[in-house]
Design an enzyme around this catalytic site. Sequence first.
Site, short mmCIF file in Angstrom:
data_model
loop_
_atom_site.label_atom_id
_atom_site.label_comp_id
_atom_site.label_asym_id
_atom_site.label_seq_id
_atom_site.Cartn_x
_atom_site.Cartn_y
_atom_site.Cartn_z
N CYS A 40 0.81 -1.22 0.00
CA CYS A 40 0.00 0.00 0.00
C CYS A 40 0.84 1.27 0.00
CB CYS A 40 -0.95 0.01 1.20
SG CYS A 40 -0.09 0.13 2.80
N CYS A 59 11.65 -14.20 5.11
CA CYS A 59 12.35 -13.33 4.18
C CYS A 59 12.33 -11.87 4.59
CB CYS A 59 11.78 -13.46 2.77
SG CYS A 59 10.09 -12.85 2.59
N CYS A 64 2.90 -3.76 5.99
CA CYS A 64 2.33 -3.14 7.19
C CYS A 64 1.29 -4.08 7.82
CB CYS A 64 1.70 -1.79 6.85
SG CYS A 64 0.30 -1.90 5.72
N CYS A 67 -2.20 -4.58 5.91
CA CYS A 67 -2.08 -5.43 4.73
C CYS A 67 -1.81 -6.88 5.14
CB CYS A 67 -0.98 -4.93 3.81
SG CYS A 67 -1.35 -3.34 3.02
N CYS A 82 8.26 -14.93 -0.54
CA CYS A 82 8.78 -16.30 -0.38
C CYS A 82 7.68 -17.35 -0.38
CB CYS A 82 9.61 -16.40 0.89
SG CYS A 82 8.66 -16.18 2.42
N SER A 360 23.76 9.66 -25.41
CA SER A 360 24.11 8.28 -25.08
C SER A 360 25.52 7.96 -25.56
CB SER A 360 23.11 7.31 -25.73
OG SER A 360 23.07 7.50 -27.13
N ASP A 396 26.56 3.90 -20.77
CA ASP A 396 26.19 2.49 -20.70
C ASP A 396 27.40 1.59 -20.49
OD1 ASP A 396 23.71 1.24 -20.59
OD2 ASP A 396 23.98 0.31 -22.55
N LYS A 537 20.89 -3.15 -25.11
CA LYS A 537 21.82 -2.19 -25.73
C LYS A 537 21.30 -0.75 -25.67
CE LYS A 537 23.76 -5.83 -28.65
NZ LYS A 537 24.06 -6.29 -30.02
N ASP A 762 15.37 2.52 -33.86
CA ASP A 762 14.74 3.78 -34.24
C ASP A 762 13.60 3.56 -35.22
OD1 ASP A 762 16.50 2.84 -36.09
OD2 ASP A 762 17.63 4.68 -36.35
#
EC number: 2.4.1.12
Length: 1064
Positions: A40, A59, A64, A67, A82, A360, A396, A537, A762
């Site tokens: 939440c 885990c 909360c 929930c 888990c 880039s 990158d 890429k 592109d």
Amino acid sequence: MEASAGLVAGSHNRNELVLIRGHEDPKPLRALSGQVCEICGDEVGLTVDGDLFVACNECGFPVCRPCYEYERREGTQNCPQCKTRYKRLKGSPRVAGDDDEEDIDDLEHEFNCVDGDEKQRQVDGGGAVVVPHGGHVTTEAMLHGKMSYGRGGPDDGEGNNTPQILPPIITGSRSVPVSGEFPITSGYGGHGELSSSLHKRIHPYPVSEPGSAKWDEKKEVSWKERMDDWKSKQGILGGGAADPDDMDADVPLNDEARQPLSRKVSIASSKVNPYRMVIVLRLVVLAFFLRYRILHPVPDAIGLWLVSIICEIWFAVSWILDQFPKWFPIDRETYLDRLSLRYEREGEPSLLSAVDLFVSTVDPLKEPPLVTANTVLSILAVDYPVDKVSCYVSDDGASMLTFEALSETAEFARKWVPFCKKFGIEPRAPEFYFSLKVDYLKDKVQPAFVQERRAMKREYEEFKVRINALVAKAMKVPEEGWIMKDGTPWPGNNTRDHPGMIQVFLGHSGGHDTEGNELPRLVYVSREKRPGFQHHKKAGAMNALIRVSAVLTNAPFMLNLDCDHYINNSKAIREAMCFLMDPQAGRKICYVQFPQRFDGIDAHDRYANRNTVFFDINMKGLDGIQGPVYVGTGCVFRRQALYGYNPPKGPKRPKMVTCDCCPCFGRKKRKHAKDGGLPEAPADVGLDSDKEMLMSQMNFEKRFGQSAAFVTSTLMEEGGVPPSSSPAALLKEAIHVISCGYEDKTDWGLELGWIYGSITEDILTGFKMHCRGWRSVYCMPKRAAFKGSAPINLSDRLNQVLRWALGSVEIFFSRHSPLLYGYKNGNLKWLERFAYINTTIYPFTSLPLLAYCTLPAVCLLTGKFIMPSISTFASLFFIALFMSIFATGILEMRWSGVSIEEWWRNEQFWVIGGVSAHLFAVVQGLLKVLAGIDTNFTVTSKATGDEDDEFADLYAFKWTTLLIPPTTLLIINIIGVVAGISDAINNGYQSWGPLFGKLFFAFWVIVHLYPFLKGLMGRQNRTPTIVVIWSVLLASIFSLLWVRIDPFIVRTKGPDVKQCGINC
């Protein structure tokens, strides 16, 4: 966010975040999880004993108590991460199944018992710190003033660096215009915790783990409700950026400001009408020519005739796909003065839309940092409001060289930007400005300019020395990896396994030039990379930039540039805004594409590097249909179009309604329309209605990813950053959206952002937008908007063309093939589809082209021909066809302004690339698609040229397998010419007639391959050894064929039985 605030490195999936500051040890920040509920978005809270509430003891997945109890009562009763059944905790009511659990097995406080050595640990050499879930860690603020990546920063004056609390970035209930600034003041002392209000999911459960889909299906809290709740907390529910058009209602504008910001200029009818008539005439002549060729086979050379017929039919289809999209060529004009009158009123803040600019780069050794620095400097000095410009540099390759070079660039920009704006120089990339061969002292230049120019040139030379020193240092990588100046290991030492990194070099605080003026933002971004993840890429890097820019600045428009493409016209962004911000037609435009122009190309453009025919003819033709294709750089996007939204729809025409007596005409009235059925959608629907539909029909979390801050930004059509969000929270969210697993099970790369599936992303990206109904615009200002570099060497040029062609082959075999995709909605116009089909099938033309270029040599060596003896009437078809071909080219040059030399170079390289790079692309594409074999054809040997010569690389020979097919074609056609002439001399006068057709055919091939031959010979006729070897080898082979043919032996022919009647 404040400039020089430090490098933030983190891994969302590994729950790591670290701040690297100058001359200090890395300070651990609190864990990214354990404080915020992953369902939440609220605080996890404490238990009845005052400890951190931990729902799952296996885990530690942060949930909360509400929930947790709801999941136990109404859900699967399992942990989302888990899949372990939730145990009953103290203070929680019992549910079905609790009786089977042993009450004494209470591990409620298990996660508080953690070894001291495991409290903090550093990984990747990048200082990324892990804090166990549930640990009580008092942390200092993520960012404080005057932090740098390793240069040291001032302290509080008493020898200690006091952490500072981060104030909210803005107050109020409306979303701010997208200036994108994140101010951090230094007047706040004390300790503070990082704001977590932005985080919907900071540590997601593994989306690839079995069972996660089941969890998604059973979540009862809808995404829309969670988004509305989050927005209400941020104070932006119902708010939005102010629309300049709405503001105009209260402020009277003069007539000039209300005029359109651009207009379409049709080509003069005296130029375009003859062009269209010749196209139709050529089509008719081509039909008669093919009919004659099919109906008149050559009995004694049926194989050669059949091959030639297949090739000619393919050429005809390819010509139709290429020619007819150029039927409606247009020009465009922009009015920058009207743009200023409408959106920049004197004494008021500018109403121009903000723009995020993307640069880039990957490998600084192949893409020199000095080139990238010039591109960045031209961006920072652009003629646009500084608070509307944000530059994001994507590294990158996670290179420390790029990072340090960008830091030097930011420092030099403080001097360079005010110099550019003070004197209005062009271009604003220093390397190219100072290399202009012009007399800057003419026209009575002010003495102050001369003095400052000389001083600035000295500053730039010193800047180049510092950059070159960094490059020289980077040539040898230390064994222990790179170490930053503050002693911190560089987080990107392992380029394939490193955390995400973000550094803001320039901004409001600390982002001022030497004259005290504000500078645009400059942000370094390196997305996270881990083994086992597909990173896609360049397309993946661009999508990461979309998300991180949306979180930090969220400008409604984005401009992407390659690192070697600098802004040559400082008003280029304003040129694009004349289309995108036009009140009438701008909302339907997805992007504005600029032509690519290049520096450093030889005067004769031997290998058609300028590609003028494509940019000045084909693209103008497409602009008259639905818009030009996206070519990868120099393009300004509308952010909403990249998010997959459809364009706003205009008013619909009234449908024809008739009575029921004649169903053949018009449409019948729908009976349910009178019966209180659903009314038709209103005519004026667009992005807003599209968002409403998406909100109700699909899960935003699965479409855009698990980031509430980012998803909310996608709903802001006019851009803007959420108010009441601290820079720390935004930065954590930015690290989150560039994590390597963020795109898992989302629409990124499929429907959103840059599309995956081809190395030419592109073409795919533009094609998807056009299929949704968007249109694009081609903008050609008088001064070129952008300029870049192009490979002038033959081998480099062929490898570049190979990459483009391979991408087209991949698109052809993908689900986005223009032959099959996009028919459902009918938004893509047919001529536009023709153009996209042509972009995907043109590599396959290499097969018939290779066969057609081989036919002349075969005909000359065998004495046969592909056509029978023709009559005078039949020869008219051939003459008319050649005349129509030349007339089409001449008229194209007339209306486009392309020179005849540029047109001819394009024709030559069409053959050179077709029989080499395109052929290898088809073979490689077929191997990759059908057999899964990925074969790379790369340059294997290099030869250096004269460094003092500007075009030394033009003559450098680099052997590659791409040179084999055209070399072979040249040799066999030359041998064929020699053999044919020898045979004609030996056989007498009657043999010369048929020989002329064969010789013309062979010379056509040789003339088209002549630039290739010059490239092989190099400078001063220094023939490389490899060429000599191939020449000797192939010459030996055809010498043996020559002996077998015996061209000099007189052939004795017997009598013709049909003529003399003698039975021999």
